[in-house]
Design an enzyme around this catalytic site. Structure first.
Site, PDB file in Angstrom:
ATOM      1  N   ASN A 107      35.960 -74.297  60.475  1.00 20.48           N
ATOM      2  CA  ASN A 107      37.317 -73.784  60.444  1.00 20.48           C
ATOM      3  C   ASN A 107      37.665 -73.516  58.975  1.00 20.48           C
ATOM      4  OD1 ASN A 107      40.034 -73.154  61.128  1.00 20.48           O
ATOM      5  ND2 ASN A 107      39.900 -74.547  62.874  1.00 20.48           N
ATOM      6  N   ASN A 166      39.663 -77.191  69.304  1.00 20.91           N
ATOM      7  CA  ASN A 166      40.100 -76.987  67.920  1.00 20.91           C
ATOM      8  C   ASN A 166      40.737 -78.267  67.396  1.00 20.91           C
ATOM      9  OD1 ASN A 166      41.240 -76.154  65.536  1.00 20.91           O
ATOM     10  ND2 ASN A 166      42.524 -74.565  66.428  1.00 20.91           N
ATOM     11  N   CYS A 182      42.761 -77.354  63.022  1.00 20.27           N
ATOM     12  CA  CYS A 182      43.697 -76.371  62.486  1.00 20.27           C
ATOM     13  C   CYS A 182      44.497 -77.011  61.357  1.00 20.27           C
ATOM     14  CB  CYS A 182      44.657 -75.869  63.547  1.00 20.27           C
ATOM     15  SG  CYS A 182      45.791 -74.650  62.852  1.00 20.27           S
ATOM     16  N   LEU A 229      49.308 -71.577  65.034  1.00 19.86           N
ATOM     17  CA  LEU A 229      48.972 -71.687  66.463  1.00 19.86           C
ATOM     18  C   LEU A 229      49.961 -70.974  67.379  1.00 19.86           C
ATOM     19  CD1 LEU A 229      47.802 -75.414  66.796  1.00 19.86           C
ATOM     20  CD2 LEU A 229      46.375 -73.384  66.502  1.00 19.86           C
ATOM     21  N   SER A 273      37.999 -67.275  66.886  1.00 17.13           N
ATOM     22  CA  SER A 273      39.329 -67.558  67.424  1.00 17.13           C
ATOM     23  C   SER A 273      40.431 -67.219  66.417  1.00 17.13           C
ATOM     24  CB  SER A 273      39.420 -69.036  67.786  1.00 17.13           C
ATOM     25  OG  SER A 273      40.697 -69.315  68.299  1.00 17.13           O
ATOM     26  N   ALA A 313      48.433 -68.971  57.622  1.00 20.91           N
ATOM     27  CA  ALA A 313      49.149 -70.109  58.207  1.00 20.91           C
ATOM     28  C   ALA A 313      49.965 -69.553  59.367  1.00 20.91           C
ATOM     29  CB  ALA A 313      50.050 -70.780  57.176  1.00 20.91           C
TER      30      ALA A 313
HETATM   31  C1  LIG Z   1      44.462 -65.274  60.910  1.00 21.68           C
HETATM   32  C2  LIG Z   1      43.550 -66.370  61.376  1.00 21.68           C
HETATM   33  C3  LIG Z   1      43.870 -67.115  62.520  1.00 21.68           C
HETATM   34  C4  LIG Z   1      43.045 -68.146  62.969  1.00 21.68           C
HETATM   35  N1  LIG Z   1      43.388 -68.839  64.109  1.00 21.68           N
HETATM   36  C5  LIG Z   1      42.560 -69.794  64.588  1.00 21.68           C
HETATM   37  C6  LIG Z   1      42.847 -70.476  65.805  1.00 21.68           C
HETATM   38  O1  LIG Z   1      43.860 -70.204  66.480  1.00 21.68           O
HETATM   39  N2  LIG Z   1      41.976 -71.437  66.234  1.00 21.68           N
HETATM   40  C7  LIG Z   1      40.844 -71.754  65.524  1.00 21.68           C
HETATM   41  O2  LIG Z   1      40.086 -72.618  65.943  1.00 21.68           O
HETATM   42  N3  LIG Z   1      40.538 -71.105  64.387  1.00 21.68           N
HETATM   43  C8  LIG Z   1      41.363 -70.141  63.894  1.00 21.68           C
HETATM   44  N4  LIG Z   1      41.026 -69.475  62.724  1.00 21.68           N
HETATM   45  C9  LIG Z   1      39.770 -69.813  62.023  1.00 21.68           C
HETATM   46  C10 LIG Z   1      38.635 -68.850  62.395  1.00 21.68           C
HETATM   47  O3  LIG Z   1      38.363 -68.881  63.774  1.00 21.68           O
HETATM   48  C11 LIG Z   1      37.356 -69.145  61.602  1.00 21.68           C
HETATM   49  O4  LIG Z   1      36.913 -70.452  61.921  1.00 21.68           O
HETATM   50  C12 LIG Z   1      37.542 -69.079  60.104  1.00 21.68           C
HETATM   51  O5  LIG Z   1      38.449 -68.061  59.763  1.00 21.68           O
HETATM   52  C13 LIG Z   1      36.228 -68.860  59.346  1.00 21.68           C
HETATM   53  O6  LIG Z   1      35.607 -67.635  59.689  1.00 21.68           O
HETATM   54  P1  LIG Z   1      35.821 -66.239  58.874  1.00 21.68           P
HETATM   55  O7  LIG Z   1      35.607 -66.536  57.422  1.00 21.68           O
HETATM   56  O8  LIG Z   1      34.828 -65.292  59.453  1.00 21.68           O
HETATM   57  O9  LIG Z   1      37.230 -65.822  59.137  1.00 21.68           O
HETATM   58  C14 LIG Z   1      41.857 -68.443  62.254  1.00 21.68           C
HETATM   59  C15 LIG Z   1      41.526 -67.694  61.120  1.00 21.68           C
HETATM   60  C16 LIG Z   1      42.343 -66.668  60.667  1.00 21.68           C
HETATM   61  C17 LIG Z   1      41.949 -65.887  59.445  1.00 21.68           C
END
Ligand SMILES: Cc1cc2nc3c(=O)[nH]c(=O)nc-3n(C[C@H](O)[C@H](O)[C@H](O)COP(=O)(O)O)c2cc1C
Ligand SMILES: Cc1cc2nc3c(=O)[nH]c(=O)nc-3n(C[C@H](O)[C@H](O)[C@H](O)COP(=O)(O)OP(=O)(O)OC[C@H]3O[C@@H](n4cnc5c(N)ncnc54)[C@H](O)[C@@H]3O)c2cc1C
Ligand code: FES
Lengths: 308, 255
Positions: free
Chosen positions: A191, A126, A129, A72, A20, A69
């Site tokens: 997360n 979620n 966040c 959302l 996500s 950051a």
């Molecule tokens: C730019 C960005 C936006 C994200 N937005 C959300 C979000 O809207 N909702 C959510 O549950 N997690 C969000 N995440 C967290 C990711 O879904 C994930 O849980 C986290 O980045 C760990 O995985 P990764 O290391 O593969 O990125 C976001 C991460 C990034 C980098």
């Protein structure tokens, strides 16, 4: 070699899905490759009303990862249903909708809003966040609140609910047990971890929001440890994530106890990473002696028993 | 459509202080590039540089289907990019973003206003405008004499005025000290945010386009890292710099 995995609400042809917030609502990556290759897609967080999110800068690079950051930002649940989901209905692809809120009522309203569409196959709640003051983070750090919001969302949801856990807690097992008790169909973890970078020229925190969520390979060992720990305490399935870049990383998550995985930050480094991992996975499974994805899930725990 | 390519470095030169010009061979796709678009370059690996670096396309060379980029070494990513040698390959996403809509406007006399690392995309723009019969005049600003580049190239497009902050070369002062004395019907500007603000304030009665920068994640419109609020009345209105931009109508977005 079978990559098929069946989870509540989700029949996955392979266990790989974009995480996500890292894949929008699919359109941009859909211009690059056929999204039907994916196991599923987790779309960007939905809130009741449209949110603009935080000021910029919203991202910073860190060793083996990044801080974000975004705050959302999204067009609100109704616009997502009307304007974004129809695009995904062109694909044969399970859709997991990520939902966020500032209050229990907002989570309930967003969940109810999704009941009017059949384009969503599961919800990812979620409660973790770290990037908005009222972004649900309080629900992700207090087991009682987590239980309450999970229970209330389950009551109104028409599809299975996966609760996304925050790693910013000292007892991840207690959080996992609390949401399992409240009826969660699955977990999704982890997360991002709250972090900060200070910009030397201005001598101030670089992100406009000051703090941001750390993601990428830097957090992978934490994700693996938490999934390993939680796997021993709950019986609902886990969608694992945190720093996955390769098919070997996927196998590590499966061994720790994840039944499927999500890939986030890696998409920014390499936009074709998801289909490439899917292509590479059968050989990696075979190399380590597994005959299917199902066969590898949780196998990192067996040795534990034999050693005691 | 955006492609991911391994592009071979076929030329590399230092053209001013800490400023590198590189030519990358790309194949037929380079012919589709519009002025103002950028490339998103992987300058390392997941350990060293998780995020790609956005760099403007400074020129297209149709004869050998290559692109030119010009970048200033300001940090670890551009330092690593600088260490690549002729013959090596770079992993590049291109073309990214939306460029200057020169086919959709009726322009007879164009003013290009560039500052520092905002100068490069204006060169390909100026070349295209001139090809279309537009008269081109440019004002390019740099910190100091040793940072000046491409004066000769811009002079071949039309009148070119160089400005340096410290007066060590060309006019002393800022680009805004020169532009209001000139006559044109559209302006096109790229440079640091402070400069763009000053230019669009000074030229508020003119039609123009600006190109803006922001820290990026995906570079293709998926992550919402690079948003900028719009100036209209729409609540929460925004644009993504990497996809809707980096070029915007002057006053379209809040800078
Ligand atoms: C730019 C960005 C936006 C994200 N937005 C959300 C979000 O809207 N909702 C959510 O549950 N997690 C969000 N995440 C967290 C990711 O879904 C994930 O849980 C986290 O980045 C760990 O995985 P990764 O290391 O593969 O990125 C976001 C991460 C990034 C980098
Ligand atoms: C659309 C666009 C076009 C650009 N065109 C050019 C060009 O033609 N020539 C050129 O020299 N520079 C250009 N820049 C700026 C260039 O992207 C940055 O100078 C570069 O990313 C700095 O990386 P670094 O690792 O050396 O610096 P660091 O400061 O160490 O970078 C840390 C992080 O911040 C990001 N960052 C730092 N400064 C900027 C900035 N000004 N804009 C966006 N991200 C930044 C980096 O990408 C990286 O993620 C452009 C930026 C954008 C957005
Ligand atoms: S950098 Fe991801 S949306 Fe612009």
């Amino acid at each position: 070699m079978s990559l098929q995995v069946n989870l509540p609400g989700l029949s996955l042809k392979n266990p790989i899905m974009p995480a996500s917030g890292c894949f929008g609502f699919g359109r941009e990556y859909g211009d690059l490759y056929d999204l039907n290759q994916l196991g599923a897609i987790i779309i960007k967080a939905a809130t009741r009303e449209a949110r603009y999110g935080n000021q910029t800068p919203r991202v910073a690079e860190t060793p083996a990862g990044m801080l974000n950051a975004i705050g959302l930002q999204n067009p609100g649940v109704d616009a997502i249903i009307d304007q974004e989901l129809p695009y995904l209905m062109n694909y044969d692809l399970p859709v997991i909708a990520n939902i966020a809120g500032s209050t229990v009522e907002e989570y309930i309203d967003v969940t109810k809003a999704f009941t009017r569409t059949n384009a969503v196959h599961a919800l990812e709640l979620n409660i973790s966040c770290p990037n908005v003051k009222e972004g649900g983070v309080q629900f992700g750090t207090d087991p009682e609140l987590a239980k309450e919001v999970t229970y209330k969302v389950k009551e109104v949801s028409h599809v299975p609910v996966y609760v996304k856990l925050s790693p910013n807690v000292s007892n991840i097992g207690a959080m996992a047990r609390a949401v399992e008790d409240a009826g969660a169909d699955g977990l999704s973890m982890i997360n991002t971890l709250t972090g900060m970078q200070i910009h030397l020229p201005s001598k101030r925190p670089l992100l406009a929001n000051q703090t941001g969520g750390l993601s990428g390979p830097a957090i992978k060992p934490i994700a693996i440890r938490m999934i390993y720990e939680v796997k021993q305490q709950v019986s609902i399935p886990i969608i694992g994530m945190g720093g996955i870049m390769t098919a070997e990383d996927v196998l590590e998550f499966l061994l720790a106890g994840a039944s499927a995985v999500a890939v986030g930050t890696a998409n920014f480094h390499h936009p074709f990473v998801c289909p490439e991992i899917i292509d590479a996975l059968p050989d990696v499974l075979q190399k380590y002696g597994f005959t299917s994805v199902e066969d590898a899930i949780g196998k990192g725990h067996d040795h534990d028993l034999s050693r005691t | 459509m955006i492609n991911q390519l391994m592009m071979t470095i076929i030329d590399k030169k230092t053209i001013a202080k800490d400023t590198i010009e590189m030519r990358l061979a790309g194949g037929a796709i380079v012919r589709t590039i519009e002025p103002g678009q950028f490339v998103h370059i992987n300058v390392g690996n997941q350990g060293s540089h998780m995020l790609r670096r956005p760099i403007s396309i400074a020129d297209i060379n149709e004869s050998d289907e290559s692109i030119t980029i010009i970048f200033k070494v300001i940090g670890s990513g551009t330092e690593d990019l600088q260490s690549y040698q002729i013959g090596q390959e770079l992993d590049v996403l291109l073309p990214c973003g939306s460029g200057y809509p020169i086919k959709e406007i009726n322009v007879k006399k164009a003013l290009l206003v560039g500052g520092g690392i905002g100068v490069p995309p204006l060169y390909y723009l100026g070349k295209k405008l001139k090809e279309n019969g537009v008269e081109v005049e440019s004002v390019i600003g740099f910190q100091t004499k040793s940072s000046v580049f491409y004066e000769q190239q811009f002079a071949e497009l039309g009148a070119c005025h160089v400005v340096t902050d410290d007066g060590s070369y060309g006019w002393k002062g800022y680009v805004t000290d020169v532009i209001d004395q000139l006559d044109f019907d559209y302006y096109f500007s790229c440079g640091p945010t402070g400069m763009l603000r000053a230019v669009s304030n000074k030229l508020e009665n003119h039609k123009g386009f600006i190109s803006i920068e922001q820290r990026m994640g995906c570079g293709i419109g998926a992550c919402y890292a690079c948003v900028v609020p719009t100036n209209d009345d729409e609540k929460n209105g925004f644009k993504k710099i990497c996809k809707d931009g980096p070029v915007f109508r002057a006053n379209e977005v809040v800078i």
